[in-house]
Design a protein around this motif. Structure first.
Motif, mmCIF file in Angstrom:
data_model
loop_
_atom_site.group_PDB
_atom_site.id
_atom_site.type_symbol
_atom_site.label_atom_id
_atom_site.label_comp_id
_atom_site.label_asym_id
_atom_site.label_seq_id
_atom_site.Cartn_x
_atom_site.Cartn_y
_atom_site.Cartn_z
ATOM 1 N N GLY A 49 6.893 1.597 -16.720
ATOM 2 C CA GLY A 49 8.677 0.967 -16.370
ATOM 3 C C GLY A 49 9.070 -0.127 -15.119
ATOM 4 N N PRO A 50 9.545 0.575 -13.953
ATOM 5 C CA PRO A 50 10.024 -0.443 -12.956
ATOM 6 C C PRO A 50 8.281 -0.364 -12.409
ATOM 7 N N THR A 51 7.725 0.487 -11.907
ATOM 8 C CA THR A 51 6.837 0.516 -10.741
ATOM 9 C C THR A 51 5.611 -0.616 -11.584
ATOM 10 N N PHE A 60 6.726 9.060 -8.051
ATOM 11 C CA PHE A 60 7.931 8.184 -8.693
ATOM 12 C C PHE A 60 7.713 8.269 -10.245
ATOM 13 N N GLU A 61 5.903 8.242 -10.254
ATOM 14 C CA GLU A 61 5.828 8.374 -11.731
ATOM 15 C C GLU A 61 5.443 9.275 -12.689
ATOM 16 N N GLN A 62 4.350 9.993 -11.495
ATOM 17 C CA GLN A 62 4.717 11.784 -11.618
ATOM 18 C C GLN A 62 5.287 12.670 -11.676
ATOM 19 N N PHE A 86 12.902 11.587 -5.881
ATOM 20 C CA PHE A 86 12.333 12.342 -4.637
ATOM 21 C C PHE A 86 13.095 13.589 -4.306
ATOM 22 N N ALA A 87 14.566 13.057 -3.915
ATOM 23 C CA ALA A 87 15.541 14.435 -3.437
ATOM 24 C C ALA A 87 14.877 15.140 -2.085
ATOM 25 N N ALA A 88 14.986 16.325 -2.324
ATOM 26 C CA ALA A 88 14.215 17.150 -1.011
ATOM 27 C C ALA A 88 13.477 16.550 -0.273
ATOM 28 N N ASP A 89 12.225 16.090 -1.373
ATOM 29 C CA ASP A 89 10.604 15.757 -1.500
ATOM 30 C C ASP A 89 11.214 14.486 0.088
ATOM 31 N N SER A 110 0.330 -1.410 0.300
ATOM 32 C CA SER A 110 0.515 0.238 0.078
ATOM 33 C C SER A 110 1.028 1.516 0.234
ATOM 34 N N MET A 111 1.927 0.839 0.616
ATOM 35 C CA MET A 111 2.823 2.488 1.085
ATOM 36 C C MET A 111 3.499 2.884 -0.394
ATOM 37 N N GLU A 112 3.326 1.448 -1.339
ATOM 38 C CA GLU A 112 4.273 1.543 -2.590
ATOM 39 C C GLU A 112 3.811 1.958 -3.560
ATOM 40 N N GLU A 113 2.211 0.934 -3.316
ATOM 41 C CA GLU A 113 0.934 1.581 -5.074
ATOM 42 C C GLU A 113 0.468 2.312 -4.584
ATOM 43 N N GLY A 114 0.244 3.212 -3.637
ATOM 44 C CA GLY A 114 -0.921 4.167 -2.745
ATOM 45 C C GLY A 114 -0.090 5.778 -3.242
ATOM 46 N N ILE A 115 1.487 5.575 -2.629
ATOM 47 C CA ILE A 115 2.094 6.920 -2.438
ATOM 48 C C ILE A 115 3.556 6.891 -2.907
#
Length: 144
Positions: free
Chosen positions: A69-71, A60-62, A130-133, A50-55
């Protein structure tokens, strides 16, 4: 500073530990405790997905514009693992240790390969993207 890679790899280890404990209990015929531990493993795994698929994956895709791709591959593997969990849950209910342990072996192999791809490729990519985020994203994931 905690990285996405470190956080998610540690969560893999937590799930793996619950998995091993459930398998050992069931292999020794301790169905009551084994079922409780299996349910804890299943819930921890579902929370991780859920953490991966929801956030994580949508973020990453955005940021990268990559949705095929990998997701996408990770989501497909999540589907496979979820089905194995359903089948394992049935084996637990039926107290069918042979079936459970066979499915468990299959799941273990799939999880090892899946986790390696995430930890060696996808998570380091997310740390860069994501770097700073990253800290805000990790906080959002923990809130699920």
């Amino acid at each position: 500073m905690t990285t996405i890679t470190d956080t998610m790899a540690n969560d893999h280890r937590r799930c793996d530990s619950l998995f091993v404990e459930a398998e050992e209990l069931i292999a020794h015929g301790n169905w009551s405790e084994g079922q409780v531990k299996f349910e804890a493993f299943r819930d921890a795994t579902e929370n991780h997905f859920s953490m991966e698929e929801g956030i994580l994956f949508p973020g990453f895709e955005q940021r990268t514009g990559q949705s095929a791709g990998p997701t996408q591959m990770m989501r497909m593997e999540h589907v496979q693992m979820r089905q194995l969990l359903v089948d394992m849950e049935t084996a637990v209910r039926l107290m069918d240790s042979e079936r459970y342990l066979g499915l468990s072996e299959t799941l273990m192999m799939l999880m090892q390969q899946h986790n390696m791809k995430e930890e060696q490729m996808l998570y380091p990519m997310t740390d860069q993207v994501f770097a700073a985020d990253a800290q805000a994203t990790l906080h959002e994931m923990k809130m699920l």
